[in-house]
Enzyme design. Structure first.
Site, PDB file in Angstrom:
ATOM      1  N   GLY A 137       0.822  -1.203   0.000  1.00 20.03           N
ATOM      2  CA  GLY A 137       0.000   0.000   0.000  1.00 20.03           C
ATOM      3  C   GLY A 137       0.855   1.250   0.000  1.00 20.03           C
ATOM      4  CD  GLN A 167       3.301   5.851   2.575  1.00 22.07           C
ATOM      5  OE1 GLN A 167       2.346   5.276   2.059  1.00 22.07           O
ATOM      6  NE2 GLN A 167       4.299   5.189   3.139  1.00 22.07           N
ATOM      7  CB  CYS A 177       5.231   2.075   7.129  1.00 26.34           C
ATOM      8  SG  CYS A 177       4.761   3.606   6.310  1.00 26.34           S
ATOM      9  CG  LEU A 178       6.479   1.007   0.940  1.00 27.72           C
ATOM     10  CD1 LEU A 178       6.011   1.362  -0.463  1.00 27.72           C
ATOM     11  CD2 LEU A 178       7.571  -0.053   0.881  1.00 27.72           C
ATOM     12  CG  HIS A 199      -0.493   1.224   7.294  1.00 21.66           C
ATOM     13  ND1 HIS A 199       0.492   0.831   8.173  1.00 21.66           N
ATOM     14  CD2 HIS A 199       0.119   2.032   6.390  1.00 21.66           C
ATOM     15  CE1 HIS A 199       1.633   1.396   7.811  1.00 21.66           C
ATOM     16  NE2 HIS A 199       1.443   2.122   6.734  1.00 21.66           N
ATOM     17  CD  GLU A 200      -1.279   2.599   2.769  1.00 25.59           C
ATOM     18  OE1 GLU A 200      -0.887   3.768   2.617  1.00 25.59           O
ATOM     19  OE2 GLU A 200      -0.491   1.655   3.010  1.00 25.59           O
TER      20      GLU A 200
END
Ligand code: ZN
Length: 163
Positions: free
Chosen positions: A43, A48, A87-88, A129-130
């Site tokens: 995601g 981000q 998380c990225l 999360h997103e």
């Protein structure tokens, strides 16, 4: 376009609603999917990649790609699930976190069509999360202080070792 990481203040901004679902946003979405694939993520929220607007993308395994524009979670289960989350924007670290097991989400897709979706398991987790990202939240905010400190220490060490 690149993925912003912890410490970048944009990640803490509250994203603004998307006004037009047009070719411009679809071009951004296409680029975001490239980044998601390159980073092997599931995601990615627009904020981000430095665009504080309310949309995110999800692609899990061989599932069809999903786009959520101006999403709202309208129902969550009382039952919680404990699951590992990453998380990225914090590459290399993961933490266990409890969240509602299922959610009902309302959003628009990239063609401007509204939809409602019931999600469970990992998909429900990724959606939550997103959605947090759109309000400037990161999953580490939801950890206990002790767990967060441990995770951040590990993250800093990883960052240094990569330099
Ligand atoms: Zn994230």
């Amino acid at each position: 376009m690149r993925v912003l990481t912890l410490g970048n203040e944009i990640l803490r901004q509250k994203s603004a609603p998307v006004k037009n679902i047009d070719g411009e946003i679809r071009a951004v979405i296409a680029k975001m999917f490239e980044i998601l694939d390159k980073n092997k993520g599931v995601g990615l929220a627009a904020v981000q990649v430095g665009i504080p607007e309310r949309f995110f993308i999800i692609r899990m395994g061989n599932d069809a790609p999903r786009v959520f524009i101006n999403p709202s979670i309208i129902e969550t289960s009382e039952e919680l699930a404990d699951y590992e989350e990453g998380c990225l924007s914090l590459p290399g670290v993961w933490g266990n976190l409890k969240r509602p097991k299922t959610v009902r989400v309302q959003a628009w897709n990239e063609n401007g069509r509204p939809f409602t979706m019931d999600a469970d398991r990992i998909l429900a987790r990724v959606i939550q999360h997103e959605c947090d990202h759109l309000d400037g939240g990161l999953f580490i905010d939801k950890l206990s202080a002790l767990k967060r400190e441990r995770l951040l220490n590990k993250y800093e060490k990883l960052k240094k070792s990569k330099k």
